[in-house]
Design a protein around this motif. Structure first.
Motif, short mmCIF file in Angstrom:
data_model
loop_
_atom_site.label_atom_id
_atom_site.label_comp_id
_atom_site.label_asym_id
_atom_site.label_seq_id
_atom_site.Cartn_x
_atom_site.Cartn_y
_atom_site.Cartn_z
N ILE A 48 0.59 -0.85 -0.20
CA ILE A 48 0.20 0.06 0.18
C ILE A 48 0.61 1.16 0.00
CG2 ILE A 48 -1.80 1.17 1.02
CD1 ILE A 48 -2.56 -1.56 2.49
N LEU A 49 1.92 0.75 0.30
CA LEU A 49 2.56 2.30 0.55
C LEU A 49 3.68 3.04 -0.04
CD1 LEU A 49 3.90 2.25 4.53
CD2 LEU A 49 2.36 3.34 3.67
N ILE A 50 3.84 1.68 -1.12
CA ILE A 50 4.93 1.77 -2.39
C ILE A 50 4.33 2.55 -3.32
CG2 ILE A 50 5.72 -0.15 -4.07
CD1 ILE A 50 6.59 -1.83 -1.83
N ALA A 51 2.55 2.12 -3.24
CA ALA A 51 1.92 2.64 -4.25
C ALA A 51 1.53 4.16 -4.27
CB ALA A 51 0.64 2.07 -4.46
N LEU A 52 1.35 4.31 -2.71
CA LEU A 52 0.97 6.07 -2.14
C LEU A 52 2.62 6.57 -1.93
CD1 LEU A 52 -1.06 4.80 0.88
CD2 LEU A 52 -2.31 5.99 -0.96
N LEU A 216 -5.26 5.89 -8.29
CA LEU A 216 -3.65 5.47 -7.28
C LEU A 216 -4.32 4.99 -6.61
CD1 LEU A 216 -0.83 5.54 -6.68
CD2 LEU A 216 -1.80 8.18 -5.94
N LEU A 217 -5.47 5.72 -5.79
CA LEU A 217 -6.09 4.98 -4.77
C LEU A 217 -6.35 3.06 -5.00
CD1 LEU A 217 -8.46 7.64 -3.72
CD2 LEU A 217 -6.49 6.67 -2.32
N LEU A 218 -6.67 3.34 -6.41
CA LEU A 218 -7.74 2.18 -6.10
C LEU A 218 -6.15 1.04 -6.57
CD1 LEU A 218 -10.01 2.65 -9.22
CD2 LEU A 218 -10.48 1.55 -6.41
N LYS A 219 -5.14 1.24 -6.82
CA LYS A 219 -4.11 0.41 -6.95
C LYS A 219 -3.76 0.62 -6.04
CE LYS A 219 0.66 0.78 -9.27
NZ LYS A 219 1.78 1.97 -10.12
N ALA A 220 -3.01 1.37 -4.75
CA ALA A 220 -3.04 0.96 -3.56
C ALA A 220 -3.92 0.43 -2.71
CB ALA A 220 -2.83 2.02 -2.78
N PHE A 221 -5.02 -0.45 -3.49
CA PHE A 221 -6.34 -1.02 -2.45
C PHE A 221 -6.03 -2.40 -3.23
CE2 PHE A 221 -10.45 -3.43 -2.81
CZ PHE A 221 -10.33 -3.60 -1.99
N ALA A 222 -5.24 -1.90 -4.68
CA ALA A 222 -5.55 -3.54 -4.63
C ALA A 222 -3.58 -4.65 -4.43
CB ALA A 222 -4.92 -3.59 -6.49
N SER A 223 -2.89 -3.15 -4.46
CA SER A 223 -1.90 -3.42 -4.23
C SER A 223 -1.94 -4.49 -2.42
CB SER A 223 -0.79 -2.96 -4.25
OG SER A 223 -0.44 -1.94 -5.36
N GLY A 224 -2.79 -3.58 -1.75
CA GLY A 224 -2.54 -4.26 -0.14
C GLY A 224 -3.35 -5.43 -0.23
N SER A 225 -4.47 -5.21 -1.69
CA SER A 225 -4.99 -6.90 -1.01
C SER A 225 -4.15 -8.22 -1.65
CB SER A 225 -6.35 -6.60 -2.66
OG SER A 225 -7.12 -5.76 -2.23
N SER A 226 -2.92 -7.83 -1.81
CA SER A 226 -2.37 -8.88 -2.16
C SER A 226 -1.99 -9.94 -0.48
CB SER A 226 -0.49 -8.78 -2.34
OG SER A 226 -0.41 -7.34 -1.56
N ALA A 227 -2.41 -8.50 0.61
CA ALA A 227 -2.34 -9.55 2.03
C ALA A 227 -3.63 -10.45 1.95
CB ALA A 227 -2.42 -8.60 3.09
N LEU A 228 -4.02 -10.47 1.32
CA LEU A 228 -5.46 -12.11 1.22
C LEU A 228 -4.76 -12.44 0.27
CD1 LEU A 228 -8.70 -9.28 0.81
CD2 LEU A 228 -7.05 -9.81 2.89
N TYR A 274 3.71 5.79 12.66
CA TYR A 274 5.61 6.32 12.81
C TYR A 274 5.86 6.57 11.75
CZ TYR A 274 6.41 3.08 16.90
OH TYR A 274 6.70 2.14 18.95
N GLY A 275 5.00 6.58 10.54
CA GLY A 275 6.21 7.81 8.94
C GLY A 275 7.11 7.15 8.89
N ILE A 276 6.13 5.42 8.42
CA ILE A 276 7.01 5.07 7.65
C ILE A 276 7.52 4.24 6.59
CG2 ILE A 276 7.90 1.88 6.77
CD1 ILE A 276 8.82 3.63 10.50
N SER A 277 7.98 5.05 5.94
CA SER A 277 8.12 4.95 4.84
C SER A 277 9.40 3.29 3.63
CB SER A 277 9.24 6.67 4.12
OG SER A 277 9.40 6.56 2.94
N PRO A 278 8.51 2.86 3.18
CA PRO A 278 9.23 2.04 2.41
C PRO A 278 10.47 1.75 1.46
CG PRO A 278 7.55 2.50 0.76
CD PRO A 278 7.11 3.28 2.31
N LYS A 279 11.12 0.80 2.00
CA LYS A 279 12.54 1.24 1.62
C LYS A 279 13.14 0.49 0.53
CE LYS A 279 13.96 4.18 5.64
NZ LYS A 279 15.45 4.72 6.41
N ALA A 280 14.58 0.17 0.13
CA ALA A 280 14.35 -1.25 -1.65
C ALA A 280 14.89 -2.24 -0.16
CB ALA A 280 15.76 -0.84 -1.79
N GLU A 281 15.41 -1.86 0.54
CA GLU A 281 16.89 -2.86 0.99
C GLU A 281 16.38 -3.20 2.62
OE1 GLU A 281 20.55 -2.22 0.71
OE2 GLU A 281 20.84 -3.31 -0.98
N VAL A 282 14.99 -2.94 2.57
CA VAL A 282 15.02 -2.50 4.84
C VAL A 282 13.23 -3.16 4.44
CG1 VAL A 282 14.36 -1.67 6.07
CG2 VAL A 282 16.99 -1.57 6.00
#
Length: 608
Positions: A48-52, A216-228, A274-282
């Motif tokens: 979700i964060l990667i999309a946003l 973009l929101l739909l893209k983030a929703f679809a990406s988050g749905s990978s959790a299912l 926490y304001g976490i931002s996705p990172k490539a290696e963490v």
């Protein structure tokens, strides 16, 4: 030696009567069949964060409403798959539902999609687990593919030892992961409640974000749905449960849904606050754990259990793939060998095939989780959509008590699943386009396999096959290369078959060899006719095949059966075979395709 090594690695063979002991109770089943769904908490919120982040970090507050949307879809799927479990208690999930309610080919689409999905389950889970390890130990990044392959081999070995044994071992890491995340979420919420996390780290809910769009929101929703992904695995593996199978499977599914909802919601909220931002290696979970505990024991405990469950989530594929393969094999869409149980009562051919295919996928994509997840999710949501639609057709057709409520549940699930599938194709086409190629190719291959089995069944059936022609005599052809014990034994065997015309065939390369051998034969076996076929091009197989064809044509006219007896000596040690030519092997291979020739090999075993 090989047999002894197999016993050490795999274990002693189990009797068929011990099958009941290999079934799972709810505690072990929850660990084994829910590990895929639970493990997706480690990467679903991150997607979700990667999309946003494409807009800005300010847009991260949208992860909360998007997360709620994912939980709504999860609720619809859990309720729907509970209905599938009770309606189809013998397992098969989306494949069986689609086949019985929508038809053969929609069922095949669902079945193929799930097969691909389970292969991707192993590849994605192991790759994500390797990412968790390399996040804690960055020096291992360059060995990602090798580490992933080693994990696949270890899980394969555990599953070859049997369902119960693998469940007993793999259950502990799954529950340790659940405990670790509850501790992380609890500690994180405590820090927030006590003011240990600065509010400035995140944008307030409702903050205006320039550049945000519905797409973009739909893209983030679809990406988050990978959790299912993995939610459907329990409905496929009902036969693995102890009796009463449907009740235990339904309770396990509900427990999985509650755990998944709590863990997913907790990680999404902590990542936002926490304001976490996705990172490539963490990974996101790694960042939350480090911000909460620092790089101390609890951080490494969380990373270790996360890595373990991500790797062991592959076991969901190992539990569901072989059972789905059994259903497809019974319907004659894939080879029948997938219905055979191995020494430990597991479907070993399915387990080994899954391991090989997932390793190939890991090598092809170089263990990059981000590249695999979109394919993985599409492979899940196509069967989701078909199974929900199939259940809608079932309720409309049968109209059982409470069918309107059931229809509504499946209708909501079908609509959301279809929407997510479309969003994936629209927003991540560059990642998911391969499925538009290999899915139709696989369906075509399975269709051809099905046609082959149908053709075989029709030809072997006594009701439809051609009548068997009468046999009024036998013509035996015996290729010989010299006068030896092998030839002598073969001749004795030929004579023991009863009255028959025996023809020995010798194929010399030189004319003088022909005359010499004819004189020797006259002294050796004068009562057996010898035919010599000179071969100026030094071929043995071709002249013999032409001779067999000639004899076969003449034999048909008088209803005689042609039998070719091939003498063959067998060396005492297997490796000795490489020291001898393989003429008899080539000859057998070619003669197998002669429609009316009976082929017999007479072995002569050497003692030295």
């Amino acid at each position: 030696m090989i047999a002894s090594l197999k016993r050490v690695i795999i274990g002693r063979p189990l009797k068929s009567t011990e099958l009941g002991e290999q079934r799972l109770n709810k505690t072990k089943a929850l660990a084994i069949l829910s590990s895929d769904a639970l493990s997706s908490v480690a990467y679903g919120p991150e997607q979700i964060l990667i999309a946003l982040v494409a807009v800005s970090m300010t847009a991260f507050w949208y992860s909360i409403p998007i997360g709620i949307g994912v939980l709504v879809l999860l609720t619809a799927l859990i309720l729907s798959y509970r209905q599938i479990i009770f309606a189809y208690p013998h397992g098969g999930g989306a494949y069986v539902v689609s086949k019985q309610n929508l038809g053969k080919y929609p069922g095949l689409v669902a079945g193929v999609s799930l097969l691909v999905d389970y292969i991707l389950t192993v590849a994605v889970s192991v790759s994500a687990g390797t990412d968790a390890i390399t996040s804690a130990f960055p020096s291992l990044h360059e060995h990602t593919v090798l580490i992933a392959i080693i994990f696949v081999l270890l899980i394969t070995l555990l599953n070859l030892r049997g369902v119960t044994e693998s469940a007993s071992i793999l259950a502990y890491p799954v529950y340790l992961f659940v405990l670790a995340l509850f501790i992380l979420i609890g500690a994180g919420l405590y820090n927030i409640a006590t003011g240990g996390v600065a509010p400035e780290l995140h944008a307030p809910m409702g903050t205006h974000v320039a550049g945000i769009s519905l797409f973009l929101l739909l893209k983030a929703f679809a990406s988050g749905s990978s959790a299912l992904t993995g939610v459907e695995a329990i409905s496929n593996a009902i036969p693995n449960f102890k009796s009463p199978e449907p009740n235990n499977a339904a309770k396990t599914l509900s427990a999985m849904g509650v755990l998944l909802a709590v863990l997913f919601a907790g990680i999404v909220f902590l990542a936002y606050y926490y304001g976490i931002s996705p990172k490539a290696e963490v990974t996101v979970v790694s960042q939350i754990a480090e911000d909460t505990f620092g790089r101390h024991f609890m951080y490494f405990f969380i990373q270790g259990t996360t890595a373990l469950i991500l790797v062991l989530a592959a076991n969901t594929g190992y539990s569901a793939f072989p059972l789905l393969a059994v259903n497809l094999a019974k319907d004659k869409f894939i080879p029948r060998m997938f219905t055979a149980r191995g020494d430990r009562l597991g479907y070993s051919n399915g387990i080994i095939s899954l391991a090989v295919l997932s390793i190939l996928l890991i090598i092809l994509f170089k263990g990059q989780t981000d590249q695999l997840i979109p394919l993985y999710a599409v492979g899940v949501f196509i069967p989701f959509t078909l199974s929900q639609t199939g259940m809608m057709v079932k309720w409309i057709r049968e109209k059982p008590k409470g069918w309107v409520t059931k229809l509504t549940i499946n209708g909501v699930g079908a609509l959301i699943s279809f929407t997510v599938s479309i969003i994936f194709f629209l927003t991540k086409f560059s990642h998911v386009w391969p499925i538009l190629i290999f899915l139709p190719v696989l369906i075509f291959v399975l269709h051809r396999i099905n046609k082959h089995y149908e053709a075989i069944g029709e030809q072997l059936s006594r009701a439809t096959s051609e009548p068997v022609l009468p046999i009024e005599g036998n013509v035996i052809i015996l290729p010989v290369s010299g006068i030896t014990h092998v030839v002598e034994q073969s001749l004795k065997y030929a004579k023991s078959l009863g009255p028959a015309q025996i023809i020995a065939v010798y194929i010399p390369f030189e004319r003088d060899e022909e005359a010499i051998f004819e004189r020797k034969w006259e002294d050796f076996m004068p009562d057996v006719r010898l035919v010599t076929l000179h071969s100026p091009y030094r071929s043995i197989v071709q002249p013999l095949l032409k001779f067999v064809d000639t004899v076969e044509r003449k034999a048909k006219e008088s209803n005689h059966q042609v039998t070719v007896i091939i003498p063959q000596f067998i060396p005492k040690k297997g490796w000795h075979n490489i020291l001898h030519n393989q003429t008899s092997f080539y000859l057998r291979t070619r003669l197998l395709y002669h429609s009316s020739v009976v082929l017999t090999t007479v072995p002569y075993h050497l003692k030295k």
